[in-house]
Motif scaffolding. Structure first.
Motif, PDB file in Angstrom:
ATOM      1  N   PHE A  19       0.235  -1.531   0.342  1.00 34.51           N
ATOM      2  CA  PHE A  19      -0.226   0.013  -0.289  1.00 34.51           C
ATOM      3  C   PHE A  19       1.008   1.327  -0.094  1.00 34.51           C
ATOM      4  CE2 PHE A  19      -1.716  -3.275   2.712  1.00 34.51           C
ATOM      5  CZ  PHE A  19      -3.274  -3.306   1.517  1.00 34.51           C
ATOM      6  N   GLY A  20       2.321   1.435   0.339  1.00 38.24           N
ATOM      7  CA  GLY A  20       3.508   2.174   0.490  1.00 38.24           C
ATOM      8  C   GLY A  20       5.279   2.077   1.057  1.00 38.24           C
ATOM      9  N   ALA A  21       5.125   2.908   1.512  1.00 33.81           N
ATOM     10  CA  ALA A  21       6.586   3.586   2.195  1.00 33.81           C
ATOM     11  C   ALA A  21       6.611   1.769   2.795  1.00 33.81           C
ATOM     12  CB  ALA A  21       7.160   4.235   1.734  1.00 33.81           C
ATOM     13  N   PRO A  22       7.845   1.715   3.208  1.00 38.81           N
ATOM     14  CA  PRO A  22       7.836   0.596   3.940  1.00 38.81           C
ATOM     15  C   PRO A  22       8.365   1.270   5.447  1.00 38.81           C
ATOM     16  CG  PRO A  22       9.822   0.795   3.003  1.00 38.81           C
ATOM     17  CD  PRO A  22       8.965   1.759   2.022  1.00 38.81           C
ATOM     18  N   LEU A  24      10.581   3.673   7.544  1.00 41.87           N
ATOM     19  CA  LEU A  24      12.034   4.265   7.822  1.00 41.87           C
ATOM     20  C   LEU A  24      11.928   5.906   8.366  1.00 41.87           C
ATOM     21  CD1 LEU A  24      14.613   3.964   7.117  1.00 41.87           C
ATOM     22  CD2 LEU A  24      14.318   5.144   4.358  1.00 41.87           C
ATOM     23  N   PRO A  25      11.772   6.296   9.767  1.00 42.56           N
ATOM     24  CA  PRO A  25      11.690   7.067  10.556  1.00 42.56           C
ATOM     25  C   PRO A  25      12.694   7.935   9.385  1.00 42.56           C
ATOM     26  CG  PRO A  25      13.006   6.002  11.374  1.00 42.56           C
ATOM     27  CD  PRO A  25      13.210   4.948  10.961  1.00 42.56           C
ATOM     28  N   THR A  26      12.345   9.282  10.104  1.00 36.07           N
ATOM     29  CA  THR A  26      12.991  10.932   9.439  1.00 36.07           C
ATOM     30  C   THR A  26      13.473  11.267  10.672  1.00 36.07           C
ATOM     31  OG1 THR A  26      10.985  11.403   7.837  1.00 36.07           O
ATOM     32  CG2 THR A  26      12.478  13.403   8.713  1.00 36.07           C
ATOM     33  N   GLU A  48      -0.555  13.890   8.484  1.00 33.43           N
ATOM     34  CA  GLU A  48       0.714  12.867   8.501  1.00 33.43           C
ATOM     35  C   GLU A  48       0.242  11.202   7.826  1.00 33.43           C
ATOM     36  OE1 GLU A  48       3.660  11.686  11.596  1.00 33.43           O
ATOM     37  OE2 GLU A  48       5.028  11.102   9.268  1.00 33.43           O
ATOM     38  N   GLY A  50       1.474   7.473   6.298  1.00 34.56           N
ATOM     39  CA  GLY A  50       1.654   6.950   6.695  1.00 34.56           C
ATOM     40  C   GLY A  50       2.501   7.775   7.960  1.00 34.56           C
ATOM     41  N   GLU A  71      -1.665   5.229   9.830  1.00 35.25           N
ATOM     42  CA  GLU A  71      -0.496   3.802  10.492  1.00 35.25           C
ATOM     43  C   GLU A  71      -1.537   3.164   9.489  1.00 35.25           C
ATOM     44  OE1 GLU A  71       2.941   4.594  10.060  1.00 35.25           O
ATOM     45  OE2 GLU A  71       2.757   2.064   9.873  1.00 35.25           O
ATOM     46  N   LEU A  72      -0.737   1.847   9.279  1.00 28.41           N
ATOM     47  CA  LEU A  72      -1.104   0.953   8.716  1.00 28.41           C
ATOM     48  C   LEU A  72      -0.612  -0.700   9.968  1.00 28.41           C
ATOM     49  CD1 LEU A  72      -1.105  -0.405   5.080  1.00 28.41           C
ATOM     50  CD2 LEU A  72      -2.983  -0.052   6.352  1.00 28.41           C
ATOM     51  N   GLY A  96      -4.831   2.392  10.185  1.00 25.54           N
ATOM     52  CA  GLY A  96      -5.567   2.210   8.538  1.00 25.54           C
ATOM     53  C   GLY A  96      -4.981   3.000   7.747  1.00 25.54           C
ATOM     54  N   ASN A  97      -5.280   2.659   6.080  1.00 23.12           N
ATOM     55  CA  ASN A  97      -4.851   2.999   4.827  1.00 23.12           C
ATOM     56  C   ASN A  97      -4.905   4.455   4.705  1.00 23.12           C
ATOM     57  OD1 ASN A  97      -3.288   3.121   2.498  1.00 23.12           O
ATOM     58  ND2 ASN A  97      -4.584   1.421   2.064  1.00 23.12           N
ATOM     59  N   PHE A  98      -4.253   5.498   4.268  1.00 23.25           N
ATOM     60  CA  PHE A  98      -3.998   6.392   4.004  1.00 23.25           C
ATOM     61  C   PHE A  98      -4.935   6.762   2.903  1.00 23.25           C
ATOM     62  CE2 PHE A  98       0.458   6.849   2.991  1.00 23.25           C
ATOM     63  CZ  PHE A  98      -0.079   6.301   1.420  1.00 23.25           C
ATOM     64  N   PHE A 112       6.241  10.881   3.388  1.00 19.48           N
ATOM     65  CA  PHE A 112       7.853  10.151   3.786  1.00 19.48           C
ATOM     66  C   PHE A 112       7.649   9.215   3.153  1.00 19.48           C
ATOM     67  CE2 PHE A 112      12.284   8.489   4.909  1.00 19.48           C
ATOM     68  CZ  PHE A 112      12.342   8.813   4.489  1.00 19.48           C
TER      69      PHE A 112
HETATM   70  C1  LIG Z   1       9.503   5.755   5.561  1.00 19.69           C
HETATM   71  S1  LIG Z   1       8.148   5.736   6.704  1.00 19.69           S
HETATM   72  C2  LIG Z   1       8.238   7.363   7.595  1.00 19.69           C
HETATM   73  C3  LIG Z   1       7.238   7.331   8.554  1.00 19.69           C
HETATM   74  C4  LIG Z   1       7.246   8.943   9.064  1.00 19.69           C
HETATM   75  N1  LIG Z   1       6.501   9.381   8.324  1.00 19.69           N
HETATM   76  C5  LIG Z   1       8.318   9.062   9.538  1.00 19.69           C
HETATM   77  O1  LIG Z   1       8.534  10.432   8.346  1.00 19.69           O
HETATM   78  O2  LIG Z   1       9.138   9.221  10.425  1.00 19.69           O
HETATM   79  C6  LIG Z   1       5.978   5.225   6.035  1.00 19.69           C
HETATM   80  C7  LIG Z   1       5.597   5.173   6.712  1.00 19.69           C
HETATM   81  O3  LIG Z   1       4.499   5.343   6.311  1.00 19.69           O
HETATM   82  C8  LIG Z   1       2.937   3.525   6.883  1.00 19.69           C
HETATM   83  N2  LIG Z   1       2.454   2.990   5.370  1.00 19.69           N
HETATM   84  C9  LIG Z   1       2.353   3.283   4.199  1.00 19.69           C
HETATM   85  N3  LIG Z   1       1.725   3.011   3.388  1.00 19.69           N
HETATM   86  C10 LIG Z   1       0.432   3.610   4.083  1.00 19.69           C
HETATM   87  C11 LIG Z   1      -0.754   3.452   3.763  1.00 19.69           C
HETATM   88  N4  LIG Z   1      -1.120   3.076   3.057  1.00 19.69           N
HETATM   89  N5  LIG Z   1      -1.336   3.553   5.046  1.00 19.69           N
HETATM   90  C12 LIG Z   1      -1.003   4.420   6.136  1.00 19.69           C
HETATM   91  N6  LIG Z   1       0.132   3.994   6.526  1.00 19.69           N
HETATM   92  C13 LIG Z   1       1.571   3.627   5.586  1.00 19.69           C
HETATM   93  C14 LIG Z   1       4.719   2.623   7.235  1.00 19.69           C
HETATM   94  O4  LIG Z   1       4.054   1.700   7.527  1.00 19.69           O
HETATM   95  C15 LIG Z   1       5.525   3.857   7.421  1.00 19.69           C
HETATM   96  O5  LIG Z   1       5.256   3.688   9.085  1.00 19.69           O
END
Ligand SMILES: C[S@@+](CC[C@H](N)C(=O)[O-])C[C@H]1O[C@@H](n2cnc3c(N)ncnc32)[C@H](O)[C@@H]1O
Length: 159
Positions: A19-22, A24-26, A48, A50, A71-72, A96-98, A112
């Protein structure tokens, strides 16, 4: 036992790739840059997509913003609820899924993600958000959209 714990953790962190990015904290510098670029005022809504471990939601809440995260990963939802507990009246975290969320309430958005989601995100923001809504993206560009400012790898877009 350890094997099953490993499988559960890999599944929780891995299934979001559908559904999106894995996760990785900012880093602190980019968190600071993001809020400097957004220039939100107390009481405005920071969204925000994810929200990971909640570090941006916490930073936003400390500035008096209303913060909403999607957040998923349920483990990260629990961590972020704990991290932001002191500011729980200001912070809402949706497990849930954004892509199914409504972005209309946002004054400023942080993402991110990954290159392959940026065009879809652009369409969603354009169709749901008010004119003037700001979006900051760490790392990844929105194709064909003008960047208003850049700081430490964080790009600001104004819709
Ligand atoms: C690259 S990390 C960034 C985390 C945080 N935003 C930060 O910058 O520290 C991406 C986050 O988005 C969440 N994520 C990815 N796809 C998503 C979706 N469709 N809905 C909700 N969360 C999602 C992942 O589980 C992950 O925690």
């Amino acid at each position: 036992m350890l094997f099953w714990l490993f499988i559960i953790l890999v599944s929780l962190f891995g299934f979001v790739l559908l559904f999106g990015a894995p996760y990785l904290p900012t880093t602190k510098r980019q968190v600071r840059a993001s809020f400097e670029l957004l220039e939100l005022k107390e009481g405005q809504t920071f969204l925000e997509l994810g929200s990971g471990d909640g570090r941006l939601l916490l930073a936003g809440a400390k500035q008096g913003l209303r913060c909403v995260g999607y957040e998923l990963n349920p483990l990260l939802v629990i961590v972020s609820i704990i991290v932001t507990w002191r500011y729980r009246k200001q912070v809402t975290i949706h497990w849930g899924n954004f892509w199914n969320g409504d972005l209309a309430e946002a004054d400023g958005i942080f993402v991110f993600l990954l290159d392959r989601y940026m065009e879809k995100l652009d369409k969603k923001v354009q169709s749901e958000c008010a004119q003037g809504t700001k979006l900051v993206s760490f790392g990844f560009k929105i194709p064909h959209r003008k960047v208003a400012r850049t700081e430490h790898g964080v790009r600001l877009y104004i819709y």
